[in-house]
Design a protein around this motif. Sequence first.
Motif: not given
Length: 445
Positions: A335-341
């Motif tokens: 889910t944390g990948i989402g914050f990188d965008f």
Amino acid sequence: MAREASVSDNRYGRAAWVVWGVGLFAYAVVVMHRTSLGVAGLEAAQHFGTTPGVISTFVVLQLATYALAQVPVGLLLDRFGSRALLTAGVLLAGVGQVLLAFADDLPLAYAARLLLGVGDACIFNSVLRLLPRWFDAKRVPILSQVTGMCSAIGQIAAVAVVLPLIQHLGWTNGLLIAASTCLLAALATVTFVRNAPRGEATAVVADPLREIPSNVLGVTKHPATQLGFWIHFTSGFSMNAFLFMWGMPYLIVGQGLTQLAASGLFTLLSVASMVAGPIIGALTARHPLRRSNLALIVIGALILSWAAVLLWPGKAPAPLLFLLIVVIAANGPSTGIGFDFPRTNLPVTRLGAANGVVIAGGFTGGTILILLMGIFLDWVSGGADYSAQDLRLAWALQAPFFVVGLAGILISRRRLRALMAEEGVIVPSWREVVERIRRNRGAGR
């Protein structure tokens, strides 16, 4: 030169690690209280004299509040900064747990979980917003994952601290002792956390009220925010439903495990999430153009694992159940990948609102799934105890969530890549990547 490089890598030295560390402590404390009903759902049902299905509505209210509060909290975060929101959040969570400790009827318990949901909504986003201010950009993806990983510490504490306190000291005394940790976290936050290093701009904004709706709409419509939302949604809804409500009943009733064995698997989930976090963070930082593919791989593993467990005739074998828990754990860091965008496509002054939208993804999906499973189980069981087959059918309700989530990821990714192409950033196809690797190998011979 080596010393100068070390200082540059640490950017603000010990102060940065202290600020972040206190934020992590506050986050772990609130997660402990957030997940307390997930591990003590049976005790809560006994205390209030009701069914686990009704107790699930506590969690639904809490998570719905958490999800709905994300954008308003993000706006407050962009305006007032992390220190104020962290302090307010842990205090609200503590008040909610104190109120729950003294609650003997359902309305008061609902009010307690609502307060906890609002307080909880202030924490994770506030910690994330500190990272670009205190650390070099190359460190942020890994530190973001480690931040999310610390939720596992809170989950372990819920099993190892809150549940034993309730079981041995009773509902009221156990919750009151646990709630005291919120006061400690608030004091630490006020003492040590700063929004930005001394002498630097705090990157808070004070938009005129009339501009707030258009600014929020602009952040929400940006494809980077939307892709982050759908990755968080698709990776997070199953894990949230498992952690917050229906995981423990499924393991005990659906799989015939003892409470001790089920608690052990919950602990395994937390530990596995802690291991997966830095790995996913490192891969995200190393391959920024393939971040969405990494998320899709982890989500695909989750779909296959759930399908194998739910389609297995009777109780699933221990290795398959073990695999499911590990894959669920990996989807937490995913889910944390989402914050990188949003971090790499939006200004830092808009990250509070953008991250709020992203966080709402997994918790919106988890809230709806928990509610649907509770309604379905009460309907199919006719008010009686749930059977293993009832729980198997209830978990099958995940299927349309995965379909919607995957569609959202693919559509928003296409829009973001088109926008990136206009700015001169081209994501090569897999065929082009393979061909380039082949040419490089040929040149090296």
